[in-house]
Design a protein around this motif. Structure first.
Motif, PDB file in Angstrom:
ATOM      1  N   PHE A 147       0.837  -1.288  -0.047  1.00  0.00           N
ATOM      2  CA  PHE A 147      -0.083   0.034   0.070  1.00  0.00           C
ATOM      3  C   PHE A 147       0.862   1.376  -0.005  1.00  0.00           C
ATOM      4  CE2 PHE A 147      -4.506   1.002   0.960  1.00  0.00           C
ATOM      5  CZ  PHE A 147      -4.535   2.498   0.638  1.00  0.00           C
ATOM      6  N   ALA A 148       1.914   1.279   0.669  1.00  0.00           N
ATOM      7  CA  ALA A 148       2.774   2.511   0.912  1.00  0.00           C
ATOM      8  C   ALA A 148       3.258   2.793  -0.554  1.00  0.00           C
ATOM      9  CB  ALA A 148       3.971   1.987   1.875  1.00  0.00           C
ATOM     10  N   ARG A 149       3.740   1.833  -1.220  1.00  0.00           N
ATOM     11  CA  ARG A 149       4.407   1.919  -2.523  1.00  0.00           C
ATOM     12  C   ARG A 149       3.616   1.698  -3.860  1.00  0.00           C
ATOM     13  NH1 ARG A 149       8.194  -2.008  -0.360  1.00  0.00           N
ATOM     14  NH2 ARG A 149       7.958  -3.266  -2.172  1.00  0.00           N
ATOM     15  N   PHE A 150       2.217   1.570  -3.519  1.00  0.00           N
ATOM     16  CA  PHE A 150       1.247   1.217  -4.492  1.00  0.00           C
ATOM     17  C   PHE A 150       1.782   0.153  -5.495  1.00  0.00           C
ATOM     18  CE2 PHE A 150       0.367   6.047  -3.793  1.00  0.00           C
ATOM     19  CZ  PHE A 150      -0.790   5.718  -3.180  1.00  0.00           C
ATOM     20  N   ASP A 151       2.075  -0.859  -4.865  1.00  0.00           N
ATOM     21  CA  ASP A 151       2.901  -2.051  -5.728  1.00  0.00           C
ATOM     22  C   ASP A 151       1.853  -3.066  -5.641  1.00  0.00           C
ATOM     23  OD1 ASP A 151       4.660  -4.094  -6.151  1.00  0.00           O
ATOM     24  OD2 ASP A 151       6.299  -3.393  -4.915  1.00  0.00           O
ATOM     25  N   SER A 152       1.245  -3.192  -6.908  1.00  0.00           N
ATOM     26  CA  SER A 152       0.246  -4.298  -6.912  1.00  0.00           C
ATOM     27  C   SER A 152       1.007  -5.826  -7.131  1.00  0.00           C
ATOM     28  CB  SER A 152      -0.587  -3.970  -8.251  1.00  0.00           C
ATOM     29  OG  SER A 152       0.275  -3.758  -9.449  1.00  0.00           O
ATOM     30  N   PRO A 153       2.212  -5.764  -7.766  1.00  0.00           N
ATOM     31  CA  PRO A 153       2.926  -7.409  -7.890  1.00  0.00           C
ATOM     32  C   PRO A 153       3.059  -7.506  -6.389  1.00  0.00           C
ATOM     33  CG  PRO A 153       3.845  -5.908  -9.422  1.00  0.00           C
ATOM     34  CD  PRO A 153       2.888  -5.137  -8.679  1.00  0.00           C
ATOM     35  N   LEU A 154       3.252  -6.815  -5.338  1.00  0.00           N
ATOM     36  CA  LEU A 154       3.860  -7.256  -3.930  1.00  0.00           C
ATOM     37  C   LEU A 154       2.495  -7.610  -3.431  1.00  0.00           C
ATOM     38  CD1 LEU A 154       5.594  -7.577  -1.553  1.00  0.00           C
ATOM     39  CD2 LEU A 154       5.332  -5.354  -1.008  1.00  0.00           C
ATOM     40  N   ALA A 155       1.497  -6.872  -3.769  1.00  0.00           N
ATOM     41  CA  ALA A 155       0.154  -7.299  -3.019  1.00  0.00           C
ATOM     42  C   ALA A 155      -0.428  -8.617  -3.729  1.00  0.00           C
ATOM     43  CB  ALA A 155      -1.038  -6.171  -3.721  1.00  0.00           C
ATOM     44  N   LEU A 156       0.018  -8.954  -4.970  1.00  0.00           N
ATOM     45  CA  LEU A 156      -0.474 -10.308  -5.518  1.00  0.00           C
ATOM     46  C   LEU A 156       0.172 -11.246  -4.600  1.00  0.00           C
ATOM     47  CD1 LEU A 156      -1.854 -11.994  -7.579  1.00  0.00           C
ATOM     48  CD2 LEU A 156       0.182 -11.668  -8.997  1.00  0.00           C
ATOM     49  N   ARG A 157       1.571 -11.056  -4.404  1.00  0.00           N
ATOM     50  CA  ARG A 157       2.315 -11.994  -3.722  1.00  0.00           C
ATOM     51  C   ARG A 157       1.527 -12.322  -2.235  1.00  0.00           C
ATOM     52  NH1 ARG A 157       6.850  -9.724  -6.336  1.00  0.00           N
ATOM     53  NH2 ARG A 157       7.466  -8.400  -4.457  1.00  0.00           N
ATOM     54  N   VAL A 158       1.098 -11.411  -1.614  1.00  0.00           N
ATOM     55  CA  VAL A 158       0.468 -11.483  -0.452  1.00  0.00           C
ATOM     56  C   VAL A 158      -0.676 -12.313  -0.479  1.00  0.00           C
ATOM     57  CG1 VAL A 158      -0.899 -10.203   1.281  1.00  0.00           C
ATOM     58  CG2 VAL A 158       1.280  -9.216   0.602  1.00  0.00           C
ATOM     59  N   ALA A 159      -1.482 -12.166  -1.656  1.00  0.00           N
ATOM     60  CA  ALA A 159      -2.803 -12.897  -1.687  1.00  0.00           C
ATOM     61  C   ALA A 159      -2.237 -14.289  -2.039  1.00  0.00           C
ATOM     62  CB  ALA A 159      -3.323 -12.435  -3.035  1.00  0.00           C
ATOM     63  N   GLN A 160      -1.071 -14.768  -2.795  1.00  0.00           N
ATOM     64  CA  GLN A 160      -0.662 -15.939  -3.048  1.00  0.00           C
ATOM     65  C   GLN A 160      -0.229 -16.565  -1.561  1.00  0.00           C
ATOM     66  OE1 GLN A 160       2.167 -14.958  -6.044  1.00  0.00           O
ATOM     67  NE2 GLN A 160       1.073 -15.371  -7.805  1.00  0.00           N
ATOM     68  N   GLU A 161       0.447 -15.958  -0.816  1.00  0.00           N
ATOM     69  CA  GLU A 161       0.796 -16.355   0.375  1.00  0.00           C
ATOM     70  C   GLU A 161      -0.373 -16.867   1.111  1.00  0.00           C
ATOM     71  OE1 GLU A 161       4.021 -17.144   1.735  1.00  0.00           O
ATOM     72  OE2 GLU A 161       4.431 -16.953  -0.578  1.00  0.00           O
ATOM     73  N   ASP A 162      -1.656 -16.280   1.043  1.00  0.00           N
ATOM     74  CA  ASP A 162      -2.809 -16.519   2.044  1.00  0.00           C
ATOM     75  C   ASP A 162      -3.163 -17.777   1.839  1.00  0.00           C
ATOM     76  OD1 ASP A 162      -4.802 -15.776   4.017  1.00  0.00           O
ATOM     77  OD2 ASP A 162      -6.249 -15.858   2.174  1.00  0.00           O
ATOM     78  N   LYS A 163      -3.067 -18.459   0.570  1.00  0.00           N
ATOM     79  CA  LYS A 163      -3.516 -19.946   0.408  1.00  0.00           C
ATOM     80  C   LYS A 163      -2.440 -20.583   0.803  1.00  0.00           C
ATOM     81  CE  LYS A 163      -4.377 -22.754  -3.718  1.00  0.00           C
ATOM     82  NZ  LYS A 163      -4.399 -22.840  -5.197  1.00  0.00           N
ATOM     83  N   ALA A 164      -1.137 -20.675   0.971  1.00  0.00           N
ATOM     84  CA  ALA A 164      -0.137 -21.260   1.813  1.00  0.00           C
ATOM     85  C   ALA A 164      -0.416 -21.435   3.318  1.00  0.00           C
ATOM     86  CB  ALA A 164       1.266 -20.758   1.640  1.00  0.00           C
ATOM     87  N   VAL A 165      -0.927 -20.271   3.672  1.00  0.00           N
ATOM     88  CA  VAL A 165      -1.201 -20.150   5.169  1.00  0.00           C
ATOM     89  C   VAL A 165      -2.678 -20.906   5.543  1.00  0.00           C
ATOM     90  CG1 VAL A 165      -2.136 -18.615   6.950  1.00  0.00           C
ATOM     91  CG2 VAL A 165      -0.391 -17.959   5.671  1.00  0.00           C
ATOM     92  N   ASP A 166      -3.438 -20.921   4.721  1.00  0.00           N
ATOM     93  CA  ASP A 166      -4.759 -21.708   4.622  1.00  0.00           C
ATOM     94  C   ASP A 166      -4.304 -23.278   4.846  1.00  0.00           C
ATOM     95  OD1 ASP A 166      -6.357 -19.653   4.879  1.00  0.00           O
ATOM     96  OD2 ASP A 166      -6.990 -19.731   2.615  1.00  0.00           O
TER      97      ASP A 166
END
Length: 237
Positions: A147-166
């Motif tokens: 959010f701080a950097r308006f970095d959508s590729p990093l945001a996508l990686r966060v979403a991908q990590e959520d699947k691993a956490v689940d």
């Protein structure tokens, strides 16, 4: 690289209001990130003093949500922003809600750690808390950085990590159920661990939500409830 997605206006006051709302939201995010980190530390060390501090600080998180959200409401009312500016204000407001929920879950973990300490704890199963806690903590940090950097590729990686956490969460819960069956005397303690793991999994969900807000903000696409493949197409497209 940091992007600047919102417009610059003749009104320097408008620019200042937008920047202030974003800055205050990120400061609240830093507090929530610390809440999560301290809650995990309190649980791992059965530190009731630290756990009580985490629970007390939850009021500060709640107050910040109300204050900054009111600031966003005033911007909407006075400035009637359009396009990217409107997306920024809406993304900030939605992120505030996710941060407040994260704070609530951190407080729950703290309370479960106090209960576990009062029961004397158990000799195993903290590994799951540490592992998933580290993973979720990284997601929270990366979501805020995105959010701080308006970095959508990093945001996508966060979403991908959520699947691993689940996946990790499901594996840990099955292991804990087996342990309770093997040693019924541990049921009370294990339940506190299971509820804490549930809170960590929810914090991961909220980190993914923030990542989705970032993608909406940067790409202009609403990816809530979208499959990862759809999100990947929006960010890479």
């Amino acid at each position: 690289m940091e992007k600047d997605i919102h417009s610059h206006h003749i009104s320097q006051q408008f620019n200042a209001e937008l920047d202030d709302a974003k800055t205050r939201m990120l400061e609240m995010g830093g507090l929530v990130e610390k809440q999560v980190r301290d809650a995990i530390s309190a649980f791992m060390n059965l530190d009731s003093g630290l756990a009580e501090e985490v629970a007390r600080r939850d009021n500060k998180v709640n107050n910040l949500e109300v204050e900054i959200d009111e600031e966003c409401t005033l911007i909407l009312a006075r400035r009637q922003p359009a396009a990217s500016d409107l997306r920024l204000v809406l993304a900030i407001s939605k992120t505030l809600n996710d941060l407040e929920r994260m704070g609530d879950e951190a407080s729950k973990i703290a309370k479960h750690s106090i209960a576990l300490a009062n029961e004397g704890g158990v000799s195993r199963s903290y590994l799951e808390i540490r592992h998933i806690g580290d993973h979720v903590g990284s997601m929270v940090r990366d979501a805020l950085d995105a959010f701080a950097r308006f970095d959508s590729p990093l945001a996508l990686r966060v979403a991908q990590e959520d699947k691993a956490v689940d996946t990790e969460y499901g594996t840990a819960m099955r292991s804990l159920v087996t342990y309770m069956i093997e040693d019924p005397r541990s049921i009370g303690s294990i339940l506190n661990i299971m509820w804490s793991l549930r809170s960590l999994e929810r914090i991961g969900d909220h980190a993914r939500n923030i990542a989705e807000h970032v993608i909406y903000l940067v790409e202009g696409k609403d990816v809530r409830h979208a499959a990862l493949e759809e999100m990947e197409a929006e960010v890479k497209g």
